[in-house]
Each structure stands twice: as C-alpha cells, then as structure tokens.
Design an enzyme around this catalytic site. Structure first.
Site, mmCIF file in Angstrom:
data_model
loop_
_atom_site.group_PDB
_atom_site.id
_atom_site.type_symbol
_atom_site.label_atom_id
_atom_site.label_comp_id
_atom_site.label_asym_id
_atom_site.label_seq_id
_atom_site.Cartn_x
_atom_site.Cartn_y
_atom_site.Cartn_z
ATOM 1 N N HIS A 1 32.591 -17.143 -48.145
ATOM 2 C CA HIS A 1 31.885 -18.249 -47.489
ATOM 3 C C HIS A 1 31.514 -17.764 -46.091
ATOM 4 C CE1 HIS A 1 31.813 -22.675 -45.996
ATOM 5 N NE2 HIS A 1 30.644 -22.302 -46.482
ATOM 6 N N ARG B 1 20.429 -33.060 -43.802
ATOM 7 C CA ARG B 1 20.324 -31.666 -44.240
ATOM 8 C C ARG B 1 18.894 -31.305 -44.628
ATOM 9 N NH1 ARG B 1 25.017 -28.104 -44.621
ATOM 10 N NH2 ARG B 1 26.839 -29.434 -44.355
ATOM 11 N N SER C 1 32.539 -25.441 -39.156
ATOM 12 C CA SER C 1 31.497 -26.208 -38.479
ATOM 13 C C SER C 1 31.727 -26.221 -36.973
ATOM 14 C CB SER C 1 31.500 -27.642 -39.014
ATOM 15 O OG SER C 1 30.516 -28.408 -38.381
ATOM 16 N N ASP D 1 25.179 -18.469 -45.936
ATOM 17 C CA ASP D 1 26.342 -19.263 -46.343
ATOM 18 C C ASP D 1 27.236 -18.650 -47.414
ATOM 19 O OD1 ASP D 1 27.771 -21.726 -45.951
ATOM 20 O OD2 ASP D 1 27.013 -22.424 -47.866
ATOM 21 N N LYS E 1 27.815 -26.509 -54.066
ATOM 22 C CA LYS E 1 29.195 -26.110 -53.833
ATOM 23 C C LYS E 1 29.986 -25.993 -55.133
ATOM 24 C CE LYS E 1 28.976 -25.486 -49.445
ATOM 25 N NZ LYS E 1 28.982 -24.082 -48.937
ATOM 26 N N LYS F 1 28.351 -20.233 -36.240
ATOM 27 C CA LYS F 1 28.070 -19.270 -37.304
ATOM 28 C C LYS F 1 26.564 -19.145 -37.566
ATOM 29 C CE LYS F 1 28.695 -20.254 -41.696
ATOM 30 N NZ LYS F 1 29.236 -20.469 -43.051
ATOM 31 N N THR F 2 25.885 -20.275 -37.694
ATOM 32 C CA THR F 2 24.447 -20.253 -37.967
ATOM 33 C C THR F 2 23.693 -19.655 -36.791
ATOM 34 O OG1 THR F 2 24.637 -22.208 -39.374
ATOM 35 C CG2 THR F 2 22.451 -21.664 -38.567
ATOM 36 N N ARG G 1 29.922 -34.525 -49.631
ATOM 37 C CA ARG G 1 30.743 -34.191 -50.791
ATOM 38 C C ARG G 1 31.933 -35.143 -50.918
ATOM 39 N NH1 ARG G 1 33.608 -30.311 -50.489
ATOM 40 N NH2 ARG G 1 33.433 -29.812 -48.275
#
Length: 654
Positions: free
Chosen positions: A336, A438, A354, A373, A317, A358-359, A172
C-alpha cells in the site's frame, strides 16, 4: 437581363439564390451526395456508431486479432457472463443478451454452471422467462449517457467530469467486511486481535451470493467490466465486475487496467469476480450479519459480493485485499504505497497514512509516477496494481495539487462533491455530503505517468509519519530491522479536536500502512520487504512531516520545502554519504547536515525550549509504540521466534 430606358435593371430583387436547372428534364441539382444505405432511422443511427473497445495506452503493442468470428466471440463472451451470473439454486445462468434493453437483441446465451456446493434445482420461475441485458466494457462516453439518463444524482460538471452520489454510504464499511474461513484460510490468514479479517462460513457467503445474483438477474440490464490488475504481464490477474450502476462501471473502468481489443478477444474466464448488488441490502437475519451492509470475500471461489453499500471504493479495496493474498503466494510483495521513478531509473516507494504527505511527495514533476496507491514488488521489479488514481478532493486547489486538478475532466468520476446548480463548478471546500469526496481517473491523465506502469527494483523505501508529538527527527536512516519495526507499526499522529481549549495529539497505528487491507500477518509482509530490500540494495528511511520545536499547539509544522529537500537528497543518493549520529530511546540514525535544510532542526531536541518536556513526550510516544506492538510479539515465521525478537530489538529502548 432586361433594362428600362434609363439603363436600370428591371430584374426583381430576391434574397434567394437562383436555382440552376439541368438541360435534361429540368431536374434541380442536388449536391448532398448519394442517399444513405439505411432504410430506417434505427439503421441510420447504427451507421453512426463504429464498434470499439476501451484501451489503456501501451508501448509496442503487437499481435493480430484472433481468427475467431465476431459472432462466435460474442457468443463465448455471453456464455462466460451467463456462467458468472449462475444461480446456485437454479443451477443455470440467466439468458443474457448484449446491449441496452432499448436497443436490438444481438445474441443469447443460457448455460449451466457448476458450484462447489451441490444444491437442488428449483423449478422454472419468472426469472427464466426474461432476458438480462449485458452492457459489456462500455466506453466512458457510453457510461456517461447511461448514468445521466437513468441514475438520479448524476451530472456533468463544468470541467467535463461525471459527478455522482454513492448513496447513504460515503466511505468504506470495514466492520461489515467478511472473509470466508475454511481449512485453507484458517491457517493462512491473519485472524484475531488487530486483524481486519472477520470470519464467515461458506454457507453464509452462498446465501449472500444468491441474494446478490438474484437481484442482478432481476434487472433489465447489468454492466460487466472485464479488466486486469497488475501491470506486470507475467503476474496480472483477470477480473470481472458485474454491477447495477453505470457509475460503478465507469469507476472500475478507470481504476483497473483497461484491456486492448486484442486482449479482450482472448480474455476467457476471469480469475476473480465481483458481484456488486450494493443497491440491495443483505438479509439482517442471515448469520454473521450486523447491519444491512455486507462485503464478503471468498478466496476459494475467487468471488466477492457487495450488498447494502454503493460506495465504489469497496470494489477497489476489495480487489486490493485479494492481491494481498494472491501475490505473496507467488512470492510477490503487495504494498500500500506510492511509487515514482527518476530519469536515471531510480525507484522510490512511499508509505504513509492519511495526512502524511504521501500523495504530495510522491507526485514530483521531475520524476515519473508509476502509481499513487497500490503496487507489487516481484523479481521483475515494481508494478502498479491499478490503471488509475483515486484522489481525495476535499479542499482541492489548482495551486496545491495542479496534476489532480487538471485530471478532473471528461472520463473522471467525482464522488459526492457539491457544485453550483447553474454553472456546475465544483466547490471542493464544501463538506455538505461528506468530507470523503473523491476523484477517480485513468493514470494517463497525469502528465508524467509512466506507461506501462512498471519500474526496476526500488533504491529507497520511504516511511512517512506526521508526528504531531514533535519528537521524531525530520529524517532517519533505518536498518533492515528498524524498517520492519516501523513498517509493521505504521505510525502517524492525528490532531484531536479542541476540548476546553486543550489540543492533544492522538497516535494512530496501521500495520503495513494499510491494516484494513492486509490478509496475512503483518510480520510476513515485513519479512518479505526486508528480504527484497537486502537482495536489491534498497535503503529504508523514516521521514517526519509533522511538528518540530514542540507538539501540536506549541511547536511548528516542518516546512514543506525542507521536506522536499530531504526527499531530493534521498533520491540523489547524497544522503547516504552524510555523517550520522544515533538518537536516544528510538536509536535512530540522523544526519548532521543536509543541503538546504537548517542543521538545528535535524535533531528534534535542539528545537525544543523545554528539554524536560521533550524527554517526557519522547518517552510517552515510545510507550505508545511498545503498547501497539504487543499485538505482534507472538507471531512466528519458521520454527522459532527469532525474527520477531530481532524486530522488537529495533524498537524504542528505555
């Protein structure tokens, strides 16, 4: 059959079967069936393909197709798309036809479109003499064909995923994102220090919109996706994405919620439209432009324009930013976060930047995945905003992330990965193109995904921090005020590079664990979170997945099995019944015992050999928290500053 005197057959040997003939006329028998109806090869090919539409699996879908004729439905669709692509200066949309330019023209639409800004109509140009072909809601297979045929750098990998490149931008561009400031947004949005919102005026937005629309209209074909955001049917948003690349269309097919054929019948006018002209740069002489990239949001017009970047994550996003604006206006909290649900219906939200896990922690084979997400929390419960997952792939392995590994198959988009030229096997450890590799895939590719992606009100709100300073406890139970404080702070610590042999952790703060995407002041989201937690009886937790026994370089990272035991105790409710004592400085409530976790690590001071160094590091981190929070101290909700004062009091005290 004739034979010689020795009884041996004289019939000549042949590898071919004998041809049987009919008695009437001796015509050879043909068992190939009736002749095809087609008169040409093109007609034959058209018989090969049935009409269809992409769908997201839904339980209990009912309802018949609308009675409107297919021709009329297509005419209305094209009329709507033509209106979306209308030029401001010409005042009309282009002549659009459905289908590939190489195929047969199906129908034509050319309509006028009204804008907020009045402008003179430009006289006829070459653009009015051509058709723009619309490839509408294509299936993954069709988009594979388009991508491989026409887009350089698109390949099928050994597992069936589509590998593609996003061009010069592989992430981004937050400094190039602009939001139109007007009489409404000037008061409603968060502007100034710490805010991700960089202003632009409406005139400049329209200049960029015109540039994007003119570019898209100059192409022989554009891809159009009509899809949904938010699995809550009462609060879903209709979005239209107009793009120049098949890769972008497939990406959004995966990431948004895919309509059923019945829902497409009555889709109508979208609530929000993206114009992705990312292959074309913005005009750097345009006011507010600081590079050839510009991502522009106009909340009044409900439009987004992308110029100068082909990174697909800008679309995902960008729409998340829109939801961060639209949902709170309906008293719905946008988050989020990851979200999963136990077999007994207990829902947990996971927040974390990051590297916090979390994942990993929200993906649990004993629980259903609602989403990884983006979510909404309304009076109906929680709902996933998206229809897919956007997973990081760097150093991906089957052993560490089996669900993501197995989801990378036909239909999945792989961005900027490196693969073997012959076998097409992906090397997930290769960072030659970028570290930000990704995979984008539909959520139903995850075996334990809950479809539809909705659940009841959360019981637990888990804030994850990877504390490389090593002074936060492995788990703390938070009050509502503390939950708001740590939610607004959005803390984690990254390990900096080595300089002269010294490794120093670096504190990172991201408001609401997603500062780049929020539109309103962080305190507003925090207040909504606390209100919903109080109303529905949810408990806040701060979980440190970082270091213990010292900072990075001297201590050790908390073992993942211990963190999983902590998370399991939160899910089961057993941690609520533990005995707690309060820490100094941060004032956190920490349990004295958790089954399966060594008691000595629960209080971080116990694990440090050098108690003085522990105290110094603790005060250092507390100072960083205080300094970061200075940005948020002057915000008022209502007539006074009472809420902010309450939140501040829940922070570190020294």
């Amino acid at each position: 059959m004739a034979a010689n005197g020795n009884g041996v057959s004289t019939t000549p040997k042949s590898p071919l079967a004998r041809i049987q003939t009919q008695k009437n006329g001796g015509i050879c028998h043909d068992d190939s069936g009736k002749p095809v109806k087609a008169q040409t090869i093109d007609e034959l090919h058209s018989l090969q393909r049935k009409r269809s539409a992409p769908t997201t699996p839904l339980d209990g879908v009912q309802g018949a197709f609308a009675t409107i004729s297919e021709d009329e439905r297509q005419r209305q669709q094209l009329q709507s798309i033509s209106a979306s692509l209308a030029s401001l200066t010409r005042g009309t949309g282009p002549k659009v036809v459905r289908g590939d330019p190489a195929g047969k023209v199906q129908s034509v639409s050319h309509v006028a479109h009204h804008h907020h800004i009045e402008a003179p109509t430009i006289s006829v140009s070459d653009s009015s003499l051509k058709f723009t072909h619309v490839l509408y809601n294509l299936s993954p297979a069709e988009l594979y064909e388009q991508s491989i045929k026409y887009e350089k750098g698109s390949f099928i990998t050994s597992t069936g995923a589509l590998a593609t490149l996003s061009g010069a931008k592989t992430g981004r561009s937050p400094r190039d994102k602009r939001v139109v400031i007007d009489d409404t947004t000037q008061d409603e949005l968060w502007w100034g220090k710490g805010s991700p919102n960089i202003e632009m005026d409406e005139h400049t937005f329209m200049v960029n919109r015109e540039r994007a629309v003119d570019y898209l209209n100059s192409l022989d074909k554009v891809f159009v996706n009509d899809q949904f955001l938010n699995w809550d049917p009462q609060n879903r948003i209709k979005v239209r994405i107009v793009s120049a690349r098949a890769y972008h269309s497939l990406f959004m097919h995966n990431m948004c919620i895919r309509p059923t054929p019945e829902e497409l019948e009555n889709f109508g006018t979208p609530d929000f439209t993206i114009y992705n002209a990312g292959q074309f740069p913005c005009n750097r002489y345009t006011h507010y432009m600081t590079s050839s990239t510009s991502i522009d949001l106009n909340l009044a017009r409900r439009e987004m324009v992308i110029l100068g970047t082909q990174y697909a994550g800008e679309m995902k996003k960008g729409l998340f930013c829109v939801m961060h604006y639209l949902m709170p206006m309906r008293q719905i909290l946008s988050l989020h976060s990851g979200c999963n649900m136990g077999k007994d219906g207990d829902v947990a939200l996971f927040f974390g930047l990051s590297g916090t896990g979390k994942t990993t922690l929200s993906t649990d084979h004993n629980r259903y995945l609602i989403g990884d997400d983006e979510h909404c929390w309304s009076d109906n419960g929680v709902s996933n905003i998206e229809g897919g997952c956007y997973a990081k792939c760097i150093d991906l392995s089957r052993e560490k992330e089996p669900d993501i590994w197995n989801a990378i198959k036909f239909g999945t988009v792989l961005e900027n990965v490196v693969f073997d030229e012959h076998t097409r096997e992906v090397d997930y450890g290769d960072k030659s193109v970028t570290e930000n590799t990704r995979a984008a895939y539909p959520i139903e590719y995850i075996p334990n995904a809950k479809i539809p992606c909705v659940g009841p009100h959360p019981k637990n709100v888990i804030l994850l921090a990877c504390d490389a300073f090593g002074v936060l406890p492995p788990v703390s139970k938070l009050s509502l005020a503390q939950t708001m404080y740590h939610f607004i702070s959005g803390y984690t610590a990254l390990v900096a590079g080595t300089e002269d042999g010294i490794k120093e952790p670096t504190a990172t703060f991201s408001a609401c664990f997603g500062a780049a995407f929020i539109m309103l002041h962080p305190t507003k989201y925090a207040a909504m979170l606390a209100e919903k937690m109080q109303k529905h009886g949810a408990t806040g937790w701060l979980v440190n997945t970082g270091w213990s026994g010292g900072s990075y370089g001297s201590g050790n990272r908390i073992k993942l099995p211990y963190t999983r035991k902590i998370i399991d105790a939160i899910h089961s409710g057993s941690l609520l019944n533990a005995t707690y004592h309060k820490t100094e400085v941060f004032g956190l409530d920490i349990p004295t015992e958790i089954k399966g976790v060594p008691s000595e690590i629960l209080h971080p001071e116990n694990t440090w050999a050098d108690k003085k160094a522990y105290k110094e590091t603790l005060l250092k981190l507390a100072g960083l928290f205080k300094k970061n929070f200075e940005t948020f101290t002057n915000y008022k909700i209502g007539k006074d500053n009472k809420l902010t004062e309450e939140i501040l009091a829940a922070g570190p005290n020294f």
